[in-house]
Design an enzyme around this catalytic site. Structure first.
Site, PDB file in Angstrom:
ATOM      1  N   HIS A 312       0.859  -1.193   0.000  1.00 34.23           N
ATOM      2  CA  HIS A 312       0.000   0.000   0.000  1.00 34.23           C
ATOM      3  C   HIS A 312       0.889   1.235   0.000  1.00 34.23           C
ATOM      4  O   HIS A 312       1.955   1.235   0.604  1.00 34.23           O
ATOM      5  CB  HIS A 312      -0.903   0.013   1.237  1.00 34.23           C
ATOM      6  CG  HIS A 312      -2.062   0.927   1.110  1.00 34.23           C
ATOM      7  ND1 HIS A 312      -1.969   2.262   1.394  1.00 34.23           N
ATOM      8  CD2 HIS A 312      -3.336   0.711   0.684  1.00 34.23           C
ATOM      9  CE1 HIS A 312      -3.149   2.833   1.178  1.00 34.23           C
ATOM     10  NE2 HIS A 312      -3.993   1.916   0.742  1.00 34.23           N
ATOM     11  N   ASP A 369      -8.094  -5.069  -0.423  1.00 27.04           N
ATOM     12  CA  ASP A 369      -8.548  -5.888  -1.557  1.00 27.04           C
ATOM     13  C   ASP A 369      -8.223  -7.368  -1.395  1.00 27.04           C
ATOM     14  O   ASP A 369      -8.709  -8.195  -2.171  1.00 27.04           O
ATOM     15  CB  ASP A 369      -7.898  -5.370  -2.844  1.00 27.04           C
ATOM     16  CG  ASP A 369      -8.353  -3.960  -3.154  1.00 27.04           C
ATOM     17  OD1 ASP A 369      -7.497  -3.061  -3.221  1.00 27.04           O
ATOM     18  OD2 ASP A 369      -9.572  -3.759  -3.268  1.00 27.04           O
TER      19      ASP A 369
HETATM   20  C1  SDX Z   1      -6.115   0.368  -3.008  1.00 24.65           C
HETATM   21  O1  SDX Z   1      -4.280   4.838  -1.927  1.00 24.65           O
HETATM   22  C2  SDX Z   1      -5.250   4.206  -1.381  1.00 24.65           C
HETATM   23  O2  SDX Z   1      -5.673   4.530  -0.294  1.00 24.65           O
HETATM   24  C3  SDX Z   1      -5.824   3.048  -2.184  1.00 24.65           C
HETATM   25  C4  SDX Z   1      -6.863   2.196  -1.476  1.00 24.65           C
HETATM   26  C5  SDX Z   1      -8.141   2.976  -1.221  1.00 24.65           C
HETATM   27  O3  SDX Z   1      -8.905   2.561  -0.342  1.00 24.65           O
HETATM   28  O4  SDX Z   1      -8.413   3.941  -1.986  1.00 24.65           O
HETATM   29  O5  SDX Z   1      -6.360   1.724  -0.241  1.00 24.65           O
HETATM   30  C6  SDX Z   1      -7.283   1.008  -2.332  1.00 24.65           C
HETATM   31  O6  SDX Z   1      -5.817   0.746  -4.106  1.00 24.65           O
HETATM   32  C7  SDX Z   1      -5.305  -0.661  -2.270  1.00 24.65           C
HETATM   33  C8  SDX Z   1      -4.043  -1.140  -3.076  1.00 24.65           C
HETATM   34  C9  SDX Z   1      -4.529  -2.175  -4.091  1.00 24.65           C
HETATM   35  N1  SDX Z   1      -3.452  -2.490  -5.031  1.00 24.65           N
HETATM   36  C10 SDX Z   1      -2.854  -3.710  -5.005  1.00 24.65           C
HETATM   37  O7  SDX Z   1      -3.085  -4.580  -4.166  1.00 24.65           O
HETATM   38  C11 SDX Z   1      -1.857  -3.917  -6.134  1.00 24.65           C
HETATM   39  C12 SDX Z   1      -0.572  -4.569  -5.578  1.00 24.65           C
HETATM   40  N2  SDX Z   1       0.132  -3.552  -4.785  1.00 24.65           N
HETATM   41  C13 SDX Z   1       1.201  -2.823  -5.468  1.00 24.65           C
HETATM   42  O8  SDX Z   1       0.884  -2.479  -6.783  1.00 24.65           O
HETATM   43  C14 SDX Z   1       1.718  -1.655  -4.611  1.00 24.65           C
HETATM   44  O9  SDX Z   1       1.897  -2.135  -3.345  1.00 24.65           O
HETATM   45  C15 SDX Z   1       0.894  -0.401  -4.517  1.00 24.65           C
HETATM   46  C16 SDX Z   1       0.608   0.180  -5.867  1.00 24.65           C
HETATM   47  C17 SDX Z   1      -0.371  -0.658  -3.813  1.00 24.65           C
HETATM   48  C18 SDX Z   1       1.706   0.602  -3.698  1.00 24.65           C
HETATM   49  O10 SDX Z   1       2.778   0.949  -4.438  1.00 24.65           O
HETATM   50  P1  SDX Z   1       3.960   1.818  -3.799  1.00 24.65           P
HETATM   51  O11 SDX Z   1       3.701   2.394  -2.479  1.00 24.65           O
HETATM   52  O12 SDX Z   1       4.347   2.733  -4.878  1.00 24.65           O
HETATM   53  O13 SDX Z   1       4.987   0.692  -3.479  1.00 24.65           O
HETATM   54  P2  SDX Z   1       6.303   0.574  -4.206  1.00 24.65           P
HETATM   55  O14 SDX Z   1       5.982   0.264  -5.612  1.00 24.65           O
HETATM   56  O15 SDX Z   1       7.129   1.773  -3.882  1.00 24.65           O
HETATM   57  O16 SDX Z   1       6.880  -0.741  -3.492  1.00 24.65           O
HETATM   58  C19 SDX Z   1       7.989  -0.710  -2.688  1.00 24.65           C
HETATM   59  C20 SDX Z   1       8.689  -2.036  -2.951  1.00 24.65           C
HETATM   60  C21 SDX Z   1       9.114  -2.201  -4.419  1.00 24.65           C
HETATM   61  O17 SDX Z   1      10.203  -3.070  -4.399  1.00 24.65           O
HETATM   62  P3  SDX Z   1      11.717  -2.423  -4.521  1.00 24.65           P
HETATM   63  O18 SDX Z   1      11.713  -1.564  -5.753  1.00 24.65           O
HETATM   64  O19 SDX Z   1      11.888  -1.607  -3.255  1.00 24.65           O
HETATM   65  O20 SDX Z   1      12.611  -3.624  -4.607  1.00 24.65           O
HETATM   66  O21 SDX Z   1       7.785  -3.123  -2.688  1.00 24.65           O
HETATM   67  C22 SDX Z   1       7.579  -3.863  -3.879  1.00 24.65           C
HETATM   68  C23 SDX Z   1       7.967  -2.948  -5.045  1.00 24.65           C
HETATM   69  O22 SDX Z   1       8.374  -3.719  -6.163  1.00 24.65           O
HETATM   70  N3  SDX Z   1       6.145  -4.187  -3.915  1.00 24.65           N
HETATM   71  C24 SDX Z   1       5.672  -5.414  -4.143  1.00 24.65           C
HETATM   72  C25 SDX Z   1       4.269  -5.281  -4.038  1.00 24.65           C
HETATM   73  N4  SDX Z   1       3.945  -4.002  -3.771  1.00 24.65           N
HETATM   74  C26 SDX Z   1       5.125  -3.327  -3.708  1.00 24.65           C
HETATM   75  N5  SDX Z   1       6.278  -6.576  -4.419  1.00 24.65           N
HETATM   76  C27 SDX Z   1       5.462  -7.644  -4.582  1.00 24.65           C
HETATM   77  N6  SDX Z   1       4.103  -7.620  -4.506  1.00 24.65           N
HETATM   78  C28 SDX Z   1       3.486  -6.447  -4.225  1.00 24.65           C
HETATM   79  N7  SDX Z   1       2.142  -6.394  -4.145  1.00 24.65           N
END
Ligand code: SDX
Length: 435
Positions: A312, A369
């Protein structure tokens, strides 16, 4: 909005040009303080740079507070756990819109007023006919919600508080009808008109699952679970879709157009589209014995696979909504006598991920989710309807944020700047001289 009398400041020292600028440091009632950089460009000639606005406050707000480190979520100060246990969705709608829990009289009138806006103009039925039967329900939602502004000219003057109230009630009342009609159209069944004698969640179930051929019996366990899901999805501070609604609202666009923009933003798989992707992911994993292999893939930087429902932008702890939904998933499946192997896969996936250094180090926890789709599938919705259900619950939050924006005298048209990296000034070259 509250202007701040704070005398706290932050000094930005520009070592490049041996000068500095003093910026006000503003405090809210909770959470991080903010540096007011509105005069930065005037004083130093610089913009800030924050791709994705990960550290940028776009507005002042009194609607929802999140503490991502502690896993706290408050709607108008009330913890989500208490509202989930003790309130209902209509009461939460009133709270988000008006800032206080309603008295019994206020709630009864609100419920009456909203329930008497549930029907759509009958011409809108023809909009559905233009879609293929296999159109994604979110494509239909974006189209039909945007089309509402063609029917309700009497509530599009955003500067008229009464117009805003009527448009707010219309949107909260009609989103379930629009979503249910999208579902009915996709399964080739006739539309079922709303019933004003049913609760919000009961009415939605009725419009989705009742058929003319026989009476439809609403299961109270299912209705309560759906009401809970709407509560948990109602608002979430300045998330991507709420920010989209605010940005559209800042241009003076009518409320129906703004909410249609919110639907479009919510549809993305990184945002509200994740609940649909979670179910697809759990189905792909298939059995809890396969979880370890998929977790390896999620950690592999060369593999585009990510664990949907995990991570998140704000929560670096358990999403408090995920905890509530996880318990509800077990309760609902137990009460319905359903054993879904995907729930076992989800529990195993959560267990392994929460013990894995990759996820622990990056503070990746299940989000709202991760479990919601398990309940929605048990209720009988296809995965394609999951984001539409999210949109139904989130509409009140979008509306509360939109109203707050319109009433905020400090707000201007939202117009971010950039760090330009393109070609600098150059002269046109006639085509015959190009190589
Ligand atoms: C919602 O904003 C809100 O409030 C949204 C929400 C709402 O109620 O409105 O809460 C609803 O959208 C919830 C989120 C639903 N999305 C998902 O479940 C999709 C999977 N999650 C990822 O896409 C991601 O975690 C995000 C988009 C939710 C958050 O992205 P960030 O904060 O930009 O995280 P990041 O990309 O900076 O991640 C940091 C690290 C990265 O690795 P490194 O580059 O540091 O090596 O964590 C990794 C990312 O690759 N990472 C994951 C991951 N999420 C982040 N690795 C594996 N699986 C994942 N799900």
């Amino acid at each position: 909005m509250t202007e701040h009398a704070s005398n706290e400041t932050v000094t930005i020292i520009d070592n490049t040009n041996d000068r500095q600028a003093v910026m006000p440091l503003l405090s809210g009632t909770a959470g991080a303080k903010v540096i007011d950089i509105r005069n930065l460009y005037k004083e130093l000639g610089y913009f800030t740079y924050d791709p994705g606005y990960t550290a940028t406050g776009s507005c002042q707000s009194k609607v929802t507070y999140i503490d991502g480190d502690e896993g706290v979520l408050l709607y108008r100060g009330y913890p989500i756990e208490q509202l989930a246990e003790k309130s209902d969705f209509m009461e939460v709608c009133y709270l988000l819109l008006f800032g206080e829990l309603p008295t019994k009289e206020q709630k009864d009138k609100f419920v009456y007023d909203v329930s008497h806006h549930t029907m759509l103009h009958d011409q809108l039925n023809y909009f559905y006919r233009g879609f293929r039967r296999d159109a994604h329900p979110m494509a239909v939602m974006c189209g039909v919600v945007g089309a509402l502004s063609a029917f309700y000219h009497d509530s599009t003057d955003i500067n008229d508080p009464w117009h805003r109230t009527v448009a707010s009630y219309r949107l909260i009342a009609k989103m379930p009808t629009i979503a249910a009609m999208a579902f009915k159209y996709s399964v080739g069944q006739p539309f079922t008109y709303p019933r004003n004698d049913l609760s919000y969640a009961e009415n939605f179930l009725h419009m989705c699952f009742a058929v003319p051929a026989e009476p439809y019996q609403i299961n109270p366990v299912v209705a309560k679970a759906l009401d809970l899901i709407f509560i948990l999805h109602a608002d979430h501070e300045q998330n991507a879709s709420a920010s989209t609604v605010r940005l559209a609202g800042s241009t003076g666009a009518n409320p129906f157009a703004c909410i249609a923009a919110g639907c479009a933003a919510l549809w993305g798989p990184a945002h509200g589209g994740a609940n649909e992707e979670v179910l697809k992911m759990l189905s792909q994993i298939g059995d809890k014995k396969n979880v370890g292999d998929w977790v390896k893939r999620a950690k592999d930087p060369d593999d585009p696979f990510r664990l949907f429902g995990f991570g998140h932008r704000v929560y670096k702890n358990f999403d408090p909504r995920a905890k509530v939904i996880r318990k509800a998933a077990h309760d609902v499946l137990g009460e319905l006598g359903i054993t879904d192997p995907l729930l076992e896969v989800a529990v195993e996936l959560e267990k392994i991920a929460l013990e894995d250094e990759y996820f622990v180090k990056r503070k990746l926890y299940p989000n709202v989710d991760f479990y919601s789709g398990i309940i929605l599938k048990a209720i009988g919705f296809p995965t394609s309807m999951f984001t539409a259900l999210f949109a139904v619950g989130r509409t009140v939050g979008w509306i509360a944020q939109w109203n707050e924006l319109i009433e905020d005298s400090s707000q201007k048209i939202n117009r971010p700047r950039q760090l330009y990296m393109g070609p600098t000034n150059r002269d046109y070259v006639p085509i015959e001289k190009r190589s």
